[in-house]
Motif scaffolding. Structure first.
Motif, PDB file in Angstrom:
ATOM      1  N   LEU A 105      18.627  67.428  33.194  1.00  0.00           N
ATOM      2  CA  LEU A 105      17.466  68.320  33.104  1.00  0.00           C
ATOM      3  C   LEU A 105      17.149  68.778  34.517  1.00  0.00           C
ATOM      4  O   LEU A 105      16.975  67.948  35.415  1.00  0.00           O
ATOM      5  N   ARG A 165      20.721  60.195  30.693  1.00  0.00           N
ATOM      6  CA  ARG A 165      19.928  61.424  30.567  1.00  0.00           C
ATOM      7  C   ARG A 165      19.095  61.519  31.850  1.00  0.00           C
ATOM      8  O   ARG A 165      18.164  60.755  32.071  1.00  0.00           O
ATOM      9  N   HIS A 178      10.026  63.904  26.024  1.00  0.00           N
ATOM     10  CA  HIS A 178      10.631  64.975  25.228  1.00  0.00           C
ATOM     11  C   HIS A 178      12.143  65.028  25.436  1.00  0.00           C
ATOM     12  O   HIS A 178      12.904  65.172  24.481  1.00  0.00           O
ATOM     13  N   TRP A 179      12.556  64.889  26.690  1.00  0.00           N
ATOM     14  CA  TRP A 179      13.993  65.005  26.998  1.00  0.00           C
ATOM     15  C   TRP A 179      14.684  63.646  26.999  1.00  0.00           C
ATOM     16  O   TRP A 179      15.848  63.542  27.331  1.00  0.00           O
ATOM     17  N   ARG A 180      13.954  62.594  26.635  1.00  0.00           N
ATOM     18  CA  ARG A 180      14.478  61.204  26.585  1.00  0.00           C
ATOM     19  C   ARG A 180      15.211  60.845  27.881  1.00  0.00           C
ATOM     20  O   ARG A 180      16.323  60.328  27.883  1.00  0.00           O
ATOM     21  N   ILE A 181      14.521  61.128  28.989  1.00  0.00           N
ATOM     22  CA  ILE A 181      15.101  60.874  30.316  1.00  0.00           C
ATOM     23  C   ILE A 181      15.147  59.369  30.583  1.00  0.00           C
ATOM     24  O   ILE A 181      14.175  58.654  30.307  1.00  0.00           O
ATOM     25  N   ALA A 191      20.000  71.291  30.808  1.00  0.00           N
ATOM     26  CA  ALA A 191      18.890  72.149  30.393  1.00  0.00           C
ATOM     27  C   ALA A 191      18.104  72.533  31.642  1.00  0.00           C
ATOM     28  O   ALA A 191      18.020  71.739  32.593  1.00  0.00           O
ATOM     29  N   PHE A 235      17.021  63.419  34.991  1.00  0.00           N
ATOM     30  CA  PHE A 235      16.141  64.502  35.468  1.00  0.00           C
ATOM     31  C   PHE A 235      16.425  64.690  36.950  1.00  0.00           C
ATOM     32  O   PHE A 235      16.169  63.785  37.758  1.00  0.00           O
TER      33      PHE A 235
END
Ligand code: NAP
Length: 254
Positions: A153, A131, A189-192, A170, A133
């Protein structure tokens, strides 16, 4: 006769420097922007926008506008304009100086891996879904289409059009400065688990790295490009002193 300065900008430091020089009646300061951002923030001095047409175009501009000093206050990763600035100043025989933010240094607990750029970063991500970013500019994210098994993200100043051709991404809009609490919230929140970014320096975008340290998040950091030889400072204050020195020499006719 006023002393004409051209600042190559697109950074907070360029805007700050222009703001400090704007009230000076002995100076005539213009700020140059590439024109990438649709709705750029207001600037304290007159602005010209768009490329010059390479080194020759910039050298012509310097001559035609009788610029006495060129200040390269572009982003440390804007390598082409910095190279053009160094060459154009030399060709036109005018002095130049660079205002570039010092690079961030890793602190204990940081999990940084240096990479050459987006292509290498996309390869390093591997096959196992991560995940990620992408704290990069809109123009720099396409190479991650080659690594489609990850969630991405993407935060950008202007919308990413067309979107990245990957199944899971996203998009959020945002313009720094970003605070550490907000970055912690975003990463959680985005479990990066991985951030891809540049070593931009300065304070506006550092908070994601402080948050990453707290959350044990891997960081793939682009190496800084080489900057051509030029008197360089990392601080607006020191740039002001260098400019004063230049202006004083010019007044003495040196
Ligand atoms: P770049 O690759 O070094 O430059 C590409 C071309 O854009 C240059 O050859 C020049 O066109 C034009 N250009 C760049 N900066 C300019 C300026 N300040 N004024 C007039 N023309 C400019 O630059 P980039 O990485 O695309 O960055 C573009 C701008 O965004 C820069 O001003 C930079 O400070 C800012 N910025 C960049 C980053 C980043 O990570 N790269 C991050 C934040 C802000 P011509 O050859 O036609 O003159």
């Amino acid at each position: 006769m006023t002393y004409r300065i051209l600042i190559l900008g697109g950074t907070t430091e360029a805007r700050q420097l222009a703001g400090r020089l704007a009230p000076r009646r002995d100076l005539d300061v213009t700020l140059s922007l590439a024109g990438r951002t649709q709705d750029p923030v207001a600037q304290p001095v007159p602005v010209r926008t768009g490329g010059f047409g390479g080194t020759e175009g910039l050298a012509d501009y310097l001559r035609d506008h009788e610029v006495r000093l060129l200040v390269d206050a572009t982003h440390p990763y804007a390598a082409r304009i910095s190279a053009n600035a160094a060459l154009a100043a030399r060709q036109s025989g005018i002095p130049a100086l660079r205002l570039h933010r010092p690079a961030w240094q890793p602190l204990p607990g940081d999990l940084w891996q240096m990479v050459a750029g987006a292509d290498e970063a996309a390869g390093v991500l591997g096959e196992t879904p991560r995940r990620v970013f992408l704290a990069l500019g809109r123009q720099e994210i396409t190479p991650f289409e080659a690594a489609p098994s990850h969630f991405y993200l993407i935060r950008s100043v202007d919308p990413v059009e067309p979107p990245l051709a990957v199944p899971d991404a996203a998009y959020i809009l945002g313009r720094g400065p970003f605070g550490e609490d907000d970055e912690l919230g975003l990463l959680r929140h985005w479990r990066i688990d991985t951030i891809v970014c540049k070593n931009s320096g300065g304070t506006a975008t550092y908070a994601k790295l402080a948050a990453a340290r707290k959350l044990d998040i891997d960081v793939l950091m682009f190496r800084r490009p080489e900057a051509p030889d030029m008197p360089t400072t990392g601080s607006v204050e020191e740039a002001l002193a260098m400019i004063d020195h230049r202006v004083a020499s010019a007044k003495r006719g040196e």
